[in-house]
Each structure stands twice: as C-alpha cells, then as structure tokens.
Design a protein around this motif. Structure first.
Motif, PDB file in Angstrom:
ATOM      1  N   ALA A 290      46.068  30.109  61.939  1.00 44.67           N
ATOM      2  CA  ALA A 290      47.230  30.651  60.996  1.00 44.67           C
ATOM      3  C   ALA A 290      48.016  29.605  60.391  1.00 44.67           C
ATOM      4  O   ALA A 290      48.557  30.126  59.188  1.00 44.67           O
ATOM      5  CB  ALA A 290      48.014  31.500  62.098  1.00 44.67           C
ATOM      6  N   LEU A 291      48.216  28.573  60.919  1.00 47.38           N
ATOM      7  CA  LEU A 291      49.134  27.461  60.430  1.00 47.38           C
ATOM      8  C   LEU A 291      48.546  26.755  58.950  1.00 47.38           C
ATOM      9  O   LEU A 291      49.053  26.708  57.939  1.00 47.38           O
ATOM     10  CB  LEU A 291      49.746  26.551  61.045  1.00 47.38           C
ATOM     11  N   LEU A 292      47.084  26.671  59.169  1.00 50.38           N
ATOM     12  CA  LEU A 292      46.294  26.234  58.179  1.00 50.38           C
ATOM     13  C   LEU A 292      46.349  27.258  57.098  1.00 50.38           C
ATOM     14  O   LEU A 292      46.589  26.968  55.868  1.00 50.38           O
ATOM     15  CB  LEU A 292      44.798  25.912  58.648  1.00 50.38           C
ATOM     16  N   ALA A 293      46.053  28.463  57.362  1.00 52.88           N
ATOM     17  CA  ALA A 293      45.953  29.532  56.349  1.00 52.88           C
ATOM     18  C   ALA A 293      47.492  29.853  55.661  1.00 52.88           C
ATOM     19  O   ALA A 293      47.492  30.081  54.638  1.00 52.88           O
ATOM     20  CB  ALA A 293      45.536  30.805  57.025  1.00 52.88           C
ATOM     21  N   ALA A 294      48.415  29.471  56.436  1.00 51.49           N
ATOM     22  CA  ALA A 294      49.850  29.613  55.825  1.00 51.49           C
ATOM     23  C   ALA A 294      50.228  28.598  54.586  1.00 51.49           C
ATOM     24  O   ALA A 294      51.016  28.762  54.083  1.00 51.49           O
ATOM     25  CB  ALA A 294      50.954  29.697  57.044  1.00 51.49           C
ATOM     26  N   SER A 295      49.444  27.443  54.515  1.00 50.20           N
ATOM     27  CA  SER A 295      49.388  26.575  53.541  1.00 50.20           C
ATOM     28  C   SER A 295      48.776  26.662  52.382  1.00 50.20           C
ATOM     29  O   SER A 295      49.008  26.166  51.539  1.00 50.20           O
ATOM     30  CB  SER A 295      49.250  25.033  54.297  1.00 50.20           C
TER      31      SER A 295
ATOM     32  N   MET B  45      48.953  36.003  62.160  1.00 47.85           N
ATOM     33  CA  MET B  45      48.571  35.959  63.500  1.00 47.85           C
ATOM     34  C   MET B  45      48.508  37.663  63.874  1.00 47.85           C
ATOM     35  O   MET B  45      47.675  37.916  64.581  1.00 47.85           O
ATOM     36  CB  MET B  45      49.361  35.352  64.608  1.00 47.85           C
ATOM     37  N   ARG B  46      49.662  38.260  63.465  1.00 47.32           N
ATOM     38  CA  ARG B  46      49.769  39.765  63.726  1.00 47.32           C
ATOM     39  C   ARG B  46      48.891  40.567  62.749  1.00 47.32           C
ATOM     40  O   ARG B  46      48.277  41.558  63.420  1.00 47.32           O
ATOM     41  CB  ARG B  46      51.294  40.084  63.416  1.00 47.32           C
ATOM     42  N   GLN B  47      48.453  39.932  61.713  1.00 49.03           N
ATOM     43  CA  GLN B  47      47.661  40.629  60.837  1.00 49.03           C
ATOM     44  C   GLN B  47      46.178  40.721  61.314  1.00 49.03           C
ATOM     45  O   GLN B  47      45.200  41.507  61.100  1.00 49.03           O
ATOM     46  CB  GLN B  47      47.749  40.091  59.328  1.00 49.03           C
ATOM     47  N   VAL B  48      45.865  39.342  62.081  1.00 46.36           N
ATOM     48  CA  VAL B  48      44.739  39.146  62.263  1.00 46.36           C
ATOM     49  C   VAL B  48      44.265  40.307  63.514  1.00 46.36           C
ATOM     50  O   VAL B  48      43.048  40.818  63.602  1.00 46.36           O
ATOM     51  CB  VAL B  48      44.408  37.987  63.065  1.00 46.36           C
ATOM     52  N   ASN B  49      45.205  40.339  64.317  1.00 47.16           N
ATOM     53  CA  ASN B  49      45.300  41.453  65.570  1.00 47.16           C
ATOM     54  C   ASN B  49      45.134  42.696  64.930  1.00 47.16           C
ATOM     55  O   ASN B  49      44.187  43.612  65.613  1.00 47.16           O
ATOM     56  CB  ASN B  49      46.536  41.256  66.568  1.00 47.16           C
ATOM     57  N   GLN B  50      45.816  43.095  64.027  1.00 53.75           N
ATOM     58  CA  GLN B  50      45.834  44.424  63.272  1.00 53.75           C
ATOM     59  C   GLN B  50      44.396  44.627  62.764  1.00 53.75           C
ATOM     60  O   GLN B  50      43.914  45.841  62.690  1.00 53.75           O
ATOM     61  CB  GLN B  50      47.040  44.764  62.323  1.00 53.75           C
ATOM     62  N   LEU B  51      43.821  43.701  62.387  1.00 53.62           N
ATOM     63  CA  LEU B  51      42.468  43.890  61.530  1.00 53.62           C
ATOM     64  C   LEU B  51      41.333  43.894  62.560  1.00 53.62           C
ATOM     65  O   LEU B  51      40.129  44.058  62.222  1.00 53.62           O
ATOM     66  CB  LEU B  51      42.284  42.642  60.496  1.00 53.62           C
ATOM     67  N   ASP B  52      41.780  43.924  63.870  1.00 48.11           N
ATOM     68  CA  ASP B  52      40.688  44.031  65.021  1.00 48.11           C
ATOM     69  C   ASP B  52      40.163  42.469  65.329  1.00 48.11           C
ATOM     70  O   ASP B  52      38.996  42.576  65.488  1.00 48.11           O
ATOM     71  CB  ASP B  52      39.383  45.218  64.769  1.00 48.11           C
ATOM     72  N   GLY B  53      40.592  41.561  64.795  1.00 43.18           N
ATOM     73  CA  GLY B  53      40.248  40.109  65.253  1.00 43.18           C
ATOM     74  C   GLY B  53      38.727  39.943  64.819  1.00 43.18           C
ATOM     75  O   GLY B  53      38.327  40.262  63.868  1.00 43.18           O
ATOM     76  N   LYS B  54      38.062  39.370  65.724  1.00 42.29           N
ATOM     77  CA  LYS B  54      36.682  39.035  65.477  1.00 42.29           C
ATOM     78  C   LYS B  54      35.806  40.233  65.241  1.00 42.29           C
ATOM     79  O   LYS B  54      34.817  39.843  64.488  1.00 42.29           O
ATOM     80  CB  LYS B  54      36.188  38.370  66.881  1.00 42.29           C
ATOM     81  N   ASN B  55      35.983  41.285  65.400  1.00 40.43           N
ATOM     82  CA  ASN B  55      35.269  42.414  65.339  1.00 40.43           C
ATOM     83  C   ASN B  55      35.143  42.893  63.744  1.00 40.43           C
ATOM     84  O   ASN B  55      34.136  43.385  63.156  1.00 40.43           O
ATOM     85  CB  ASN B  55      35.831  43.996  65.812  1.00 40.43           C
ATOM     86  N   TYR B  56      36.034  42.433  63.019  1.00 43.33           N
ATOM     87  CA  TYR B  56      36.261  42.663  61.498  1.00 43.33           C
ATOM     88  C   TYR B  56      35.150  41.890  61.009  1.00 43.33           C
ATOM     89  O   TYR B  56      34.402  42.176  60.019  1.00 43.33           O
ATOM     90  CB  TYR B  56      37.655  41.989  60.922  1.00 43.33           C
ATOM     91  N   LEU B  57      34.752  40.388  61.451  1.00 38.22           N
ATOM     92  CA  LEU B  57      33.803  39.690  60.870  1.00 38.22           C
ATOM     93  C   LEU B  57      32.202  40.279  60.803  1.00 38.22           C
ATOM     94  O   LEU B  57      31.202  39.895  60.177  1.00 38.22           O
ATOM     95  CB  LEU B  57      33.571  38.442  61.498  1.00 38.22           C
ATOM     96  N   ASP B  58      32.166  41.130  62.004  1.00 37.12           N
ATOM     97  CA  ASP B  58      30.936  42.169  62.060  1.00 37.12           C
ATOM     98  C   ASP B  58      30.463  42.774  61.011  1.00 37.12           C
ATOM     99  O   ASP B  58      29.083  43.248  60.464  1.00 37.12           O
ATOM    100  CB  ASP B  58      30.803  42.862  63.284  1.00 37.12           C
ATOM    101  N   LYS B  59      31.541  43.125  59.835  1.00 35.33           N
ATOM    102  CA  LYS B  59      31.179  44.151  58.836  1.00 35.33           C
ATOM    103  C   LYS B  59      30.694  43.206  57.610  1.00 35.33           C
ATOM    104  O   LYS B  59      30.146  43.784  56.677  1.00 35.33           O
ATOM    105  CB  LYS B  59      32.518  44.644  58.268  1.00 35.33           C
TER     106      LYS B  59
END
Length: 257
Positions: A213-218, A242-256
């Motif tokens: 999240a720190l890398l992405a924030a840059s 970090m909150r948005q990652v959790n709201q997007l369902d974390g790792k499960n989002y990548l399955d799409k």
C-alpha cells in the motif's frame, strides 16, 4: 552494373512500401501528407509488433524509461535505471491488489477506458486548477510502454484507441504484470521487484499489504510521494488503500481477471 543495382534497390523499397519515396510529388502539401502518412504507418507498425511481442516477452525498456534517461542526459545529470522483471506469480497478491485499489478499482470489468472516471475528472478539472486524471491501469500501461508523459490532449487522443487495442490482445493479468514491471516507484526505480529490493530489502513476492500500500501510494508522483520518506498525506493514502483492498474482497478479486 550500377544501374541494375539501383533498379533492384528501387524495386525492393517499393515492396517494403513503408520507406518508398515516390519520384514525383508536385506540391508541398503532397509532401506533407506523404510524410505524415508514412510516419503513421511506421509508428502503427511499431506499436503492432511491440504489442504482439510484449504479450509474451518481458519488456526490456519502456518509452518512459527512455524519456527519463534522455531528459537527465540533456540536463547533464547521471540517471541509472534499476529494474528487474518478474512474472505476476512472483508478485504478492497484496501488491497486485494495492495498485488496483489505488489506481483502478474497475480494472476487471472495463474495456480499457473507465468512461465514468473520465467524465468525473473532466468536470473536476473544469472547476479546479489541480489536474485530476481518469486513467485506468490499462491506459497507464500503454502510456508508460509506448508513449510519453506530460499533460497533452494529443497523447490522450493517441492513448485511447491504443489502449482498447491492447485490451483486446492481452489478458487483464498480462496488462497488470507489465504495469507492475514498468511503473516508476522512485528516482530511476522501475517495477515492483526493484522497488521491493530497494526500499524493503526483500522480493516483490514477499511484500506485505502495508508495504504494498505504501508503494502504491507513491504512484501518482513517486518523486514527490517518497516511499522512504512518507509524509502525513501519503500515510493517509496508504491506510485508505489498505481499507479498499479489504472492501474489494482482497485476493478473491484477482480470480476475476
């Protein structure tokens, strides 16, 4: 013999087409049209070949890397590029999700352009001197790989159709993989593997959500939002990602993808 060689060369150039210069062009406007058409043909061919090659091969250098290198050389500055290509499997899911949460939450569903984000950005930019972008990860990938940086409607006009084309050739996973390998994370630091090694002394595969999240924030401007010197604004954005990652369902989002 010389005449025969000249005829052979002329015939070869005609077959190539791209480099053929007609014998008679009667006006300056015709010369201009000829030059522009050949320029479009050249860059169109370059883009097509590059898109097909980089759908499977690692990207050795991006247009933005070249741009930064040239800019620094012209200013008499030393500019060393750090990069290390890694496959998507060797990038932690936390890092993959951090950039999606930060840059493009509709990444899995759009066709390359997020029309709603573009419309919102245009409305906000009309009311404020602070420019806000509406670019997707796909657009940023095309821009970094093939085009140039800077506020330009010409570049935007070129970028949109190229992005749609890439979306129809590459998979979403490939777009994300290329993006994460050519994005700039600091002065001369390109790609998450080089960034992870430089800032956290570990591989991209082992990045935690907090680090990712720190890398992405840059990413909006890594030369202003420094990973090794995060200010309050950057820390606030890190927490939001970090909150948005959790709201997007974390790792499960990548399955799409």
């Amino acid at each position: 013999m010389a005449k025969r060689n000249n005829r052979f060369l002329s015939s070869l150039l005609k077959k190539i087409g791209l480099f053929f210069i007609p014998r008679k062009i009667k006006s300056k406007s015709a010369w201009l049209w000829f030059g522009v058409s050949r320029l479009f043909t050249f860059f169109g061919s370059f883009f097509l070949i590059g898109t097909l090659l980089f759908s499977v091969l690692p990207v050795p250098y991006s247009a933005y890397m070249v741009q930064k290198k040239v800019e620094n050389i012209l200013q008499g500055k030393t500019y060393n590029i750090k990069k290390d290509w890694v496959s998507l499997d060797d990038i932690s899911w936390q890092m993959q999700m951090a950039v999606i949460a930060s840059e493009d939450q509709k990444f899995e569903s759009h066709f390359g352009l997020d029309l709603t984000a573009i419309e919102t950005a245009l409305k906000l930019n009309a009311k404020s001197s602070k420019v806000r972008g509406g670019s997707t990860i796909s657009q940023q990938t095309v821009k970094n790989l093939f085009l140039w940086h800077g506020q330009s409607w010409i570049r935007k006009g070129i970028e949109a159709p190229l992005t749609i084309f890439v979306e129809n050739i590459w998979t979403k996973s490939r777009i994300l993989e290329v993006y994460l390998n050519i994005a700039e994370f600091g002065h001369g630091i390109f790609g998450v593997e080089a960034a992870a090694q430089h800032f956290f002394k570990k591989s991209a595969k082992n990045l935690s959500l907090q680090e990712a999240a720190l890398l992405a924030a840059s990413l909006p401007n890594p030369n202003v939002f420094k990973v090794d010197k995060p200010g309050p604004t950057m820390r606030k954005r890190q927490a939001w990602i970090m909150r948005q990652v959790n709201q997007l369902d974390g790792k499960n989002y990548l399955d799409k993808l």
